[in-house]
Enzyme design. Structure first.
Site, mmCIF file in Angstrom:
data_model
loop_
_atom_site.group_PDB
_atom_site.id
_atom_site.type_symbol
_atom_site.label_atom_id
_atom_site.label_comp_id
_atom_site.label_asym_id
_atom_site.label_seq_id
_atom_site.Cartn_x
_atom_site.Cartn_y
_atom_site.Cartn_z
ATOM 1 N N LYS C 43 0.859 -1.190 0.000
ATOM 2 C CA LYS C 43 0.000 0.000 0.000
ATOM 3 C C LYS C 43 0.899 1.246 0.000
ATOM 4 C CE LYS C 43 -3.612 2.729 1.318
ATOM 5 N NZ LYS C 43 -4.703 3.009 0.364
ATOM 6 N N CYS C 127 -0.910 11.046 -7.164
ATOM 7 C CA CYS C 127 -1.267 11.824 -5.972
ATOM 8 C C CYS C 127 -1.041 13.316 -6.237
ATOM 9 C CB CYS C 127 -0.441 11.349 -4.783
ATOM 10 S SG CYS C 127 1.297 11.701 -5.001
ATOM 11 N N THR C 263 -9.146 -4.821 -6.989
ATOM 12 C CA THR C 263 -10.440 -5.071 -6.373
ATOM 13 C C THR C 263 -10.864 -6.536 -6.419
ATOM 14 O OG1 THR C 263 -10.982 -2.856 -7.115
ATOM 15 C CG2 THR C 263 -12.781 -4.164 -6.280
HETATM 16 C C1 FMN Z 1 -9.398 0.257 -1.557
HETATM 17 C C2 FMN Z 1 -8.366 0.680 -2.538
HETATM 18 C C3 FMN Z 1 -7.198 1.300 -2.109
HETATM 19 C C4 FMN Z 1 -6.237 1.690 -3.011
HETATM 20 N N1 FMN Z 1 -5.091 2.279 -2.576
HETATM 21 C C5 FMN Z 1 -4.122 2.595 -3.459
HETATM 22 C C6 FMN Z 1 -2.897 3.129 -3.036
HETATM 23 O O1 FMN Z 1 -2.632 3.303 -1.849
HETATM 24 N N2 FMN Z 1 -1.967 3.452 -3.962
HETATM 25 C C7 FMN Z 1 -2.180 3.260 -5.302
HETATM 26 O O2 FMN Z 1 -1.310 3.546 -6.106
HETATM 27 N N3 FMN Z 1 -3.341 2.734 -5.746
HETATM 28 C C8 FMN Z 1 -4.312 2.406 -4.849
HETATM 29 N N4 FMN Z 1 -5.482 1.856 -5.302
HETATM 30 C C9 FMN Z 1 -5.667 1.649 -6.734
HETATM 31 C C10 FMN Z 1 -5.316 0.216 -7.130
HETATM 32 O O3 FMN Z 1 -3.965 -0.028 -6.885
HETATM 33 C C11 FMN Z 1 -5.604 -0.020 -8.615
HETATM 34 O O4 FMN Z 1 -4.819 0.874 -9.368
HETATM 35 C C12 FMN Z 1 -7.060 0.213 -8.949
HETATM 36 O O5 FMN Z 1 -7.888 -0.293 -7.941
HETATM 37 C C13 FMN Z 1 -7.466 -0.409 -10.279
HETATM 38 O O6 FMN Z 1 -7.317 -1.796 -10.272
HETATM 39 P P1 FMN Z 1 -8.551 -2.803 -9.966
HETATM 40 O O7 FMN Z 1 -9.673 -2.409 -10.891
HETATM 41 O O8 FMN Z 1 -7.985 -4.163 -10.259
HETATM 42 O O9 FMN Z 1 -8.919 -2.616 -8.551
HETATM 43 C C14 FMN Z 1 -6.445 1.472 -4.394
HETATM 44 C C15 FMN Z 1 -7.611 0.840 -4.823
HETATM 45 C C16 FMN Z 1 -8.567 0.436 -3.919
HETATM 46 C C17 FMN Z 1 -9.811 -0.225 -4.408
#
Ligand code: FMN
Ligand code: FAD
Ligand code: FAD
Ligand code: FMN
Ligand code: FES
Ligand code: FES
Lengths: 314, 282, 314, 282
Positions: C43, C127, C263
């Protein structure tokens, strides 16, 4: 009796439901009475004849769709001769969607469609600006402002600017459109997407990429509608993933004054009529006398949008 | 989810509108053979009264097997029977949509939109009709055969398939008084050369005033050659991927040659039935 | 035996499947053997202690989700003391995700996490950059380039730049990251979205807006992965809506060298393991000896992306 | 759709892992009264052996009624019976997810993830336990009562509900040897004042060494006041919206006071059972 009427600038609509450009045409009159709608919005036209993109032009993605129809257009002449008169038989306001790849071409077309029977012009500034780097006008505040000024000078009709989600500067683009002379914002067009057939390893669209529309687009377009309503004083017309009266209510609460229904009409051709009926029933059930009582009623505790944007970055 | 409504159109509108969005009850939905299913829906009279051979419906496939097909799927009318209040489709299992259709059982409701598109026409001078089809193309031609019989025309149905087991509707065509010629890959009789020979024989025998076909590129090319050679007309029902099905989206175009102009026409609107000689093979 | 290994620059991964930042943690070791994964990605952390956003922090939207977790962080000290050693017990490479709101803060953290046991640094440039207007660094090519140069100077470890979909300039941002010194691109983060509870008229997230992830994001992120693979020579790591081996294959064909699963792990904690097994079975069934034989094999007839982008605009 | 696997973990892993993703067969799923349903799943022994009172499972609700809940839904373990191979849940119909759960019938499979979270503990000195719960809170406390009985502790269960009809598990608590006190809105006995009076009586009678409760803010505040007044300990099971359920996403935090520090702790990981005195009422 509940009052469904809303105002988009000087234009009064009997209800806030209208079709999205490119997902509506005269043919729909064969399925329901088009007079039921708040407005009629035609498919974007260009000045001259165009073919449209390579097939396949649509595909399904996870309960939504991609399209790269392009703008097959018979040109402005044919449009004025055949399409405008068709809609003149209705009392419902007619909104004509236009686009152009240069400011001048765009403005000329805007002048040409400023005719009797047309009540507003929706300018699809989500189309590429070939005088810059081919990016859509509405990707940047500067090109948005410039093209809107040219369009504003070309017509006295209400100008609705249709924005694109393919930008990181929604609020800034919205303000630029307002300053450039837009009377309303249509938020938003489709977002650039892609799908690949893993058997053939070919893109599922002939054009490689296309626009995502339908339910998957809703949270994105709703966010944009909210941002635009906060960033400007002009009415916002929400568009993206609307399929039910609940979706409409969500957009209205977010600050939209009216909405456009696109892809849902492909799935349920009578969707707009159903939505109007359900919206009326909802207002009645909630004891609201006017749909306008919903607009912009979001309980957001005055959180500052800029700060929120920052914190929303994950 | 939007509620499916049985009759979205108020009484008076039934006379005004051409196509309807309706949730119809399934009467039966049975496999015809390994690949094909016949779906029988209960339909109101005013809907069936509007149906014509060659037209299609746009079907909203249900959620099934964890898949939710999003867009509607176009299907030719296989049969419409106002007396029985029935609307028939014959479909082949292809992907998610048709797999979902196959999950329907008696009493389920299916949301349909239609009838849509331009039907086949049978011109007055066309006394001897030749129907050429393969696979599900037979579904499209079946109601045409019924209409031809109503008009008292003579018919030859050339039915082609991979294997004799997949020759559907042969009995149906026979019942309607058609001469049926079957060609199969398995028997080595379905090649273009043999088909050409068969058709030339029909022409020589004065049994071919017009052709009706659907789908296949190979057959289209052959019929165009033969049509040009003998000055014979024909109609073809074409397929193309569709979103709206009513002419709004322009995703379903195909290319046609009219004089020396190439046109893009919408299969859902200007078709699915087109002049056989204008269609550009693909 | 099929070969699942891929290379991200000098880093060799035993298979192309790794978690997305923020959707993975030590706790998952209680559900399956983390050694199965191609890499471990932590994270995002910030230098100092942070609380995270107001609740509710997640909501469901149409088969996908929104989150505005923010970055609750115990700071870099706690991270180096507790988290890095935990992952050192695995042979699997460890990728550490960091972010900062100024270039200097970002670079300092980058230096601080360049320690033994860390194999690559994922820089979450999605960010906000508070030295400019609060927009994410990765929204504009210029700010991307600048921050990447600062980060490049701060470490010798491989640098993976994580891009945001909240931009209209994906290809340009990708090139800027490459020129700035990125060794790989992670494409993409979540897209800014919103949902409103129509009963309470409150946003469904405490933070008003949040990021869309899950299946709805896939066509957008896949398009970006394709654009980035074409725009740069560095490896692309696809991310967005991946839930099955088929999704992975689609990204690989589009040009990604590896993928991150986010996710989907919330829905099926064992999703990544299932995907690895299914990917292996697929390659076997297709008679492919290496997963690398899929990468970038899209049949796109060399269509020029810029032109396509223009025509894709509706 | 990902295939549901019955046993994702190879034999050896059963000993290594703490939580499992499994597709369990539904044995029964019946309404308990108008609002509550009891779901009984067939579960393998190694899973049940890991379950403890206060823990929960994260359930992947099926598609039903045209709705597809996306995230999992957390549910307390209502009962686990290694001998019968059964895992029980007691749930209240709330929204799409619980509506979908209610559609399950015998033989269906439900994908569960668990057991998760920190269980209740019963310390050695706690001989007289007081369980205070309302609504589905009773579900969470039921397995605690069983454990208390196993350990030979004395129990008083104060069950509160809107109406006597909604008082569930009363018989169950009695069977386990608990003294049961019922309070209802309908009878006007469930107010905070009355509850306070009832508890003070128990304390005065030496029948309250520790409290166990769940969910309600009102009850928490009262128990904290009483706990502070008499120096009595307690535990509370809290609820919070969850995404991952295992500690990865940090969406499920609540605020706790430890000394003079305010902490954000994850309900799925550091909880759902917390020290009653540390929980900050909301
Ligand atoms: C609950 C949650 C927390 C996330 N926290 C971060 C994070 O701290 N840093 C980051 O670069 N992306 C974060 N993301 C984004 C994910 O790394 C990813 O880029 C995004 O969810 C798309 O992928 P997915 O559709 O497979 O979830 C977060 C996503 C979710 C759902
Ligand atoms: C006017 C018309 C009449 C038709 N009549 C029949 C009929 O009577 N019986 C029958 O079995 N089939 C018929 N088809 C073809 C039928 O529409 C497709 O087989 C069906 O849409 C496949 O859907 P799927 O989800 O099972 O397959 P998939 O391959 O998963 O479909 C993916 C997408 O491609 C579209 N698609 C795939 N194949 C075709 C096709 N051949 N034509 C148009 N769209 C396609 C689907 O609609 C869907 O949008 C007809 C097509 C048209 C245009
Ligand atoms: C540790 C724990 C144990 C629980 N045990 C039980 C139980 O034994 N029996 C029971 O009936 N309920 C229990 N709940 C509450 C249960 O999780 C919710 O009622 C359920 O998630 C509602 O889902 P829905 O889709 O029906 O409702 P919706 O309101 O449509 O849910 C929308 C979203 O909010 C979340 N949500 C809504 N209410 C709650 C809630 N109270 N707690 C957490 N998330 C919520 C849902 O999970 C979903 O993500 C428990 C909650 C937690 C955290
Ligand atoms: C097939 C199709 C064609 C479209 N054509 C146009 C167009 O010509 N001009 C335009 O501004 N938007 C066009 N759009 C975008 C829609 O007007 C609308 O902005 C978008 O689809 C999002 O709304 P929806 O999710 O309700 O469909 C088109 C969309 C689709 C699906
Ligand atoms: S399918 Fe939309 S125009 Fe034919
Ligand atoms: S639900 Fe993800 S950390 Fe608790």
């Amino acid at each position: 009796m509940v009052d469904l009427s809303v105002a988009i600038g000087d234009l009064r609509l009997k209800n806030p439901i209208m079709p999205a450009s490119g997902t509506f045409s005269e043919e729909l009159a064969e399925v329901f009475d088009l007079e039921r709608l708040g407005a009629h919005v035609t498919k974007t036209i260009t000045r001259d004849w165009r073919d449209g993109n390579t097939l396949p032009r649509v595909c399904e993605v996870n309960g939504s769709m991609l399209n790269s129809i392009g703008i097959p257009s018979k040109g402005v002449g044919s449009f004025l001769e055949k399409v405008v008169p068709f809609y003149q038989r209705y009392a419902t306001p007619l909104v004509v969607s236009i686009s152009g790849n240069t400011e001048e071409e765009f403005a000329t077309l805007c002048r040409e469609v400023s005719v009797d029977g047309v009540d507003a012009i929706e300018v699809n500034i989500s189309c590429p600006n070939i005088e810059e780097d081919g990016k859509a006008f509405a990707i940047r505040p500067s090109s948005t402002h410039k093209v809107m000024r040219a369009l504003r000078a070309a017509t006295d009709l209400p100008l609705w600017a249709k924005l694109t989600p393919n930008t990181g500067e929604t609020s800034e683009v919205a303000s630029a459109a307002e300053e450039g002379g837009a009377d309303a914002l249509v938020v938003a067009n489709t977002i650039l997407s892609m799908a690949i057939d893993i058997q053939t390893r070919k893109p599922k669209l002939g054009n490689l990429m296309g626009g995502l529309s339908g339910p998957s687009l809703k949270p994105i377009a709703l966010r944009m509608a909210y941002q635009c309503a906060r960033a400007t004083k002009i009415p916002v017309i929400g568009c993206g993933g609307i399929a039910t009266a609940e979706d409409v209510i969500e957009y209205l609460i977010a600050g939209a004054s009216a909405v456009q229904v696109g892809t849902a009409t492909f799935i349920h051709p009578t969707a707009m009529v159903t939505i109007i009926d359900e919206l009326e029933a909802y207002l009645q059930a909630q004891g609201l006398s006017s749909v306008r009582d919903l607009i912009g009623t979001i309980v957001d505790d005055g959180q500052d949008e800029a700060v929120v944007f920052m914190e929303a970055a994950p | 989810m939007m509620d499916l409504k049985e009759t979205p159109a108020p009484a008076g509108e039934k006379d005004v509108f051409k196509s309807f969005e309706l949730a119809l009850a399934v009467k039966s939905n049975d496999p015809v053979n390994g690949e094909y299913h016949r779906l029988v829906l209960e339909a109101p009279e005013y809907l069936l009264a509007r149906c014509q051979a060659g037209q299609f419906f746009h079907l909203l496939c249900p959620t099934a097997n964890g898949e939710t097909p999003y867009l509607r799927r176009p299907m030719s009318i296989y049969g419409f029977y106002p007396q029985k209040g029935e609307l028939h489709f014959l479909y082949k299992l292809a992907g998610a949509g048709t797999r979902a259709l196959a999950s329907l059982t008696q009493g389920d409701r299916l949301n349909v939109l239609g009838p849509l598109g331009v039907p086949f026409t049978i011109e007055d001078g066309w006394q001897n009709l030749v129907l050429v089809a393969r696979g599900v193309g037979l579904a499209t031609l079946a109601p045409l055969a019924l209409e031809a019989r109503r008009l008292g025309r003579k018919m030859t149905a050339i039915c082609s398939a991979r294997h004799p087991d997949y020759l559907m509707s042969v009995d149906y065509f026979r019942e309607l008084g058609a001469d049926v010629i079957t060609l199969t890959d398995a028997e080595g009789t379905s090649g273009v050369d043999n088909l050409e020979r068969v058709i030339e024989e029909l022409i020589a025998g004065g049994r071919a005033d017009a052709f009706y076909t659907c789908g296949s590129n190979r057959i289209l090319k052959l019929l165009q050659t033969i049509g040009a050679r003998h000055g014979l007309p024909g109609q073809i029902a074409l397929e193309q991927q569709m979103a709206c099905g009513i002419g709004m989206c322009h995703c379903c175009v195909r290319t046609f040659q009219r004089g020396d102009k190439l046109l893009q026409l919408r299969v859902c609107r200007e078709g699915p039935v087109f002049d056989m000689m204008e269609a550009v093979a693909w």
